[in-house]
Design a protein around this motif. Structure first.
Motif, PDB file in Angstrom:
ATOM      1  N   SER A  58       0.847  -1.197   0.000  1.00 14.34           N
ATOM      2  CA  SER A  58       0.000   0.000   0.000  1.00 14.34           C
ATOM      3  C   SER A  58       0.882   1.246   0.000  1.00 14.34           C
ATOM      4  CB  SER A  58      -0.923   0.039   1.225  1.00 14.34           C
ATOM      5  OG  SER A  58      -0.187   0.329   2.392  1.00 14.34           O
ATOM      6  N   ILE A  63       4.636   5.242   2.876  1.00 18.99           N
ATOM      7  CA  ILE A  63       4.884   6.452   3.684  1.00 18.99           C
ATOM      8  C   ILE A  63       5.538   6.051   5.007  1.00 18.99           C
ATOM      9  CG2 ILE A  63       3.829   8.433   4.860  1.00 18.99           C
ATOM     10  CD1 ILE A  63       1.607   8.365   2.695  1.00 18.99           C
ATOM     11  N   SER A  84      -5.688  16.760   3.100  1.00 18.40           N
ATOM     12  CA  SER A  84      -5.289  15.527   2.416  1.00 18.40           C
ATOM     13  C   SER A  84      -6.087  14.372   2.992  1.00 18.40           C
ATOM     14  CB  SER A  84      -3.793  15.254   2.605  1.00 18.40           C
ATOM     15  OG  SER A  84      -3.391  14.114   1.849  1.00 18.40           O
ATOM     16  N   ALA A  87      -4.252   9.108   5.299  1.00 14.63           N
ATOM     17  CA  ALA A  87      -3.057   8.257   5.176  1.00 14.63           C
ATOM     18  C   ALA A  87      -1.772   9.069   5.012  1.00 14.63           C
ATOM     19  CB  ALA A  87      -3.204   7.283   4.012  1.00 14.63           C
ATOM     20  N   VAL A 136       1.928  16.726  -0.590  1.00 10.73           N
ATOM     21  CA  VAL A 136       0.924  15.941  -1.325  1.00 10.73           C
ATOM     22  C   VAL A 136       0.514  16.705  -2.582  1.00 10.73           C
ATOM     23  CG1 VAL A 136      -1.323  14.784  -1.162  1.00 10.73           C
ATOM     24  CG2 VAL A 136       0.082  15.045   0.891  1.00 10.73           C
ATOM     25  N   ASP A 162       4.179  12.643  -1.374  1.00 11.42           N
ATOM     26  CA  ASP A 162       3.031  11.738  -1.461  1.00 11.42           C
ATOM     27  C   ASP A 162       2.315  11.991  -2.796  1.00 11.42           C
ATOM     28  OD1 ASP A 162       0.683  10.359  -1.299  1.00 11.42           O
ATOM     29  OD2 ASP A 162       0.100  11.093   0.686  1.00 11.42           O
ATOM     30  N   SER A 186       0.318   5.152  -5.178  1.00 18.08           N
ATOM     31  CA  SER A 186      -0.735   4.240  -4.697  1.00 18.08           C
ATOM     32  C   SER A 186      -1.434   3.565  -5.873  1.00 18.08           C
ATOM     33  CB  SER A 186      -1.777   5.001  -3.878  1.00 18.08           C
ATOM     34  OG  SER A 186      -2.850   4.124  -3.550  1.00 18.08           O
ATOM     35  N   ASN A 188      -4.333   1.768  -5.075  1.00 20.51           N
ATOM     36  CA  ASN A 188      -5.598   1.416  -4.431  1.00 20.51           C
ATOM     37  C   ASN A 188      -6.702   1.370  -5.496  1.00 20.51           C
ATOM     38  OD1 ASN A 188      -7.300   0.939  -2.199  1.00 20.51           O
ATOM     39  ND2 ASN A 188      -7.891   3.099  -2.168  1.00 20.51           N
TER      40      ASN A 188
HETATM   41  C1  PLP Z   1      -4.904   6.934  -1.475  1.00 21.29           C
HETATM   42  C2  PLP Z   1      -3.958   7.805  -0.774  1.00 21.29           C
HETATM   43  C3  PLP Z   1      -3.018   7.297   0.137  1.00 21.29           C
HETATM   44  C4  PLP Z   1      -3.026   5.873   0.600  1.00 21.29           C
HETATM   45  O1  PLP Z   1      -2.899   4.949  -0.397  1.00 21.29           O
HETATM   46  P1  PLP Z   1      -3.107   3.380  -0.078  1.00 21.29           P
HETATM   47  O2  PLP Z   1      -2.413   2.725  -1.228  1.00 21.29           O
HETATM   48  O3  PLP Z   1      -4.581   3.156  -0.087  1.00 21.29           O
HETATM   49  O4  PLP Z   1      -2.490   3.073   1.234  1.00 21.29           O
HETATM   50  C5  PLP Z   1      -2.094   8.173   0.690  1.00 21.29           C
HETATM   51  N1  PLP Z   1      -2.115   9.478   0.401  1.00 21.29           N
HETATM   52  C6  PLP Z   1      -3.007  10.011  -0.449  1.00 21.29           C
HETATM   53  C7  PLP Z   1      -2.947  11.467  -0.739  1.00 21.29           C
HETATM   54  C8  PLP Z   1      -3.973   9.202  -1.040  1.00 21.29           C
HETATM   55  O5  PLP Z   1      -4.896   9.730  -1.837  1.00 21.29           O
END
Ligand code: PLP
Length: 378
Positions: A58, A63, A84, A87, A136, A162, A186, A188
């Motif tokens: 993930s 991070i 943000s 996470a 971010v 990020d 990510s 996700n």
């Molecule tokens: C989705 C996201 C994360 C976390 O990503 P995962 O792969 O779901 O752990 C972290 N930071 C930001 C800005 C995100 O949008």
């Protein structure tokens, strides 16, 4: 009820299953194998920069690992944007450190360089000063990297970038995720490409990558038995999941193009509607993947607010969502320091994310456009 139109859904190429089957055939059903190596290679070449990518399970894990590799520990302070996803802040707490939240600026909605420098000076005056800065790129929009990098260098604080939402975005022609000491990606299920769940740590040398692989696979020393001299983690990506990533890399450029077209679609739909601004690049230095299209509504002019729009969409089975609720307003971070002038709070009050998936159809767009025109007609 009509079919639901979602904010952002997985969009497979069809080839993912071939790479998964290949892993089954070769019995690489583990956290090493060709899919991992090839996925990492294709990410490296996509980023068009001399980087070493380590795929993980993930972005949150990525991070956390980046903070560990910067030796963040109990009692330290780490700077992160208030505006943000949670996470970006949680892994700071996993390390026993404290997040220091920074407000947004109005152009990119990302970390405000003025509030950043004010915070660094104030934290230094109160104690030992921040040990890292997490930047971010929200909704794919690059942050003001020149200004932020200059401040980070002035105070000699490493930057973690990020870029979880910004794969395919560039700032002055350079890929988001390649600016910081470490970059985060990510995969996700709701991101621009997905592996069902997954992330990556972007490193700038082989040594850092080797260390990330070591820490993410239980930190096993080189010995015939199980020997450990560091605390490790189980954060590495599986070779099955990496197969999905390989298939997704074949279509990443198409996905960026489709998301950017969704943004253009909203610019067109809202062009004659007063009081609504579609979130767009401030100038040509910024190239957003427009992971999510977003708007801000000036209620005084539009005579509607974001809840009017969100609830009207909902009636028609169209998903939309308020922008991120600032972290310094979250109960779990109520005691953390915050620096700014409430730009993020205003964005949260007035902003809305709109359906942005690369697999939306012309029919979906027509439904969305009709609804918007209906809501804003007087
Ligand atoms: C989705 C996201 C994360 C976390 O990503 P995962 O792969 O779901 O752990 C972290 N930071 C930001 C800005 C995100 O949008």
């Amino acid at each position: 009820m009509q079919d639901k139109i979602w904010l952002s859904l997985p969009h497979l190429s069809g080839n993912e299953i071939r790479f998964i089957e290949d892993a089954f055939e070769k019995n690489w059903v583990t956290s090493i194998g060709e899919n991992i190596n090839e996925f990492e290679k294709s990410l490296q070449s996509f980023l068009k920069y001399d980087v070493n990518v380590c795929v993980l399970n993930s972005a949150t894990a990525a991070i956390h690992l980046s903070l560990i590799m910067l030796n963040i520990s109990i009692g330290d302070e780490v700077i992160t944007p208030t505006f943000s996803f949670v996470a970006s802040a949680n892994p700071i707490v996993y390390c026993g450190a404290t997040p220091v939240f920074i407000d947004s600026e109005k152009e990119t909605w990302n970390m405000c360089p003025i509030a950043l420098e004010e915070a660094i000076q104030d934290r230094i005056s109160k104690g030992k000063g921040p040990k890292a800065i997490i930047v971010v790129h929200l909704y794919g929009m690059p942050a003001k990297m020149d200004e932020i990098t200059a401040i980070a260098e002035k105070y000699e604080i490493p930057v973690i970038e990020d870029a979880a939402e910004a794969l395919g975005s560039t700032y002055k022609g350079k890929a988001c995720g390649t600016f910081g000491r470490f970059g985060i990606l990510s995969f996700n299920g709701n991101k621009i490409i997905t592996t069902s769940g997954g992330g990556a740590l972007v490193c700038h040398n082989q040594e850092d990558k080797d260390k990330a692989v070591f820490l993410s696979t239980q930190a096993r020393d080189n010995a015939p038995h199980y020997q450990h001299s560091h605390i490790g983690y189980n954060y590495r990506m599986s070779n099955i999941v990496a197969g999905i990533g390989r298939g997704q890399m074949e279509v990443l450029n198409d996905r960026v193009e489709a998301r950017r077209k969704m943004h253009d679609f909203y610019v067109d739909v809202f062009k004659n509607i007063d009081g609504v601004e579609v979130f767009s690049e401030p100038n040509d230095d910024y190239y957003s993947n427009h992971w999510l299209s977003a708007i801000v509504i000036d209620e005084k002019i539009a005579e509607r607010n974001r809840e009017d729009l969100r609830l009207a969409f909902l009636e028609d089975n169209i998903e939309s969502r308020p922008l991120w609720k600032p972290m310094h307003l979250q109960p779990v971070f109520a005691d953390a320091p915050y620096y700014g002038t409430n730009v993020a709070e205003k964005l949260f009050d007035d902003g809305l994310c709109l359906p942005s998936g690369s697999n939306l159809t012309d029919e979906d767009r027509a439904r969305i456009a009709i609804k918007i025109k209906e809501i804003f007609s007087k």
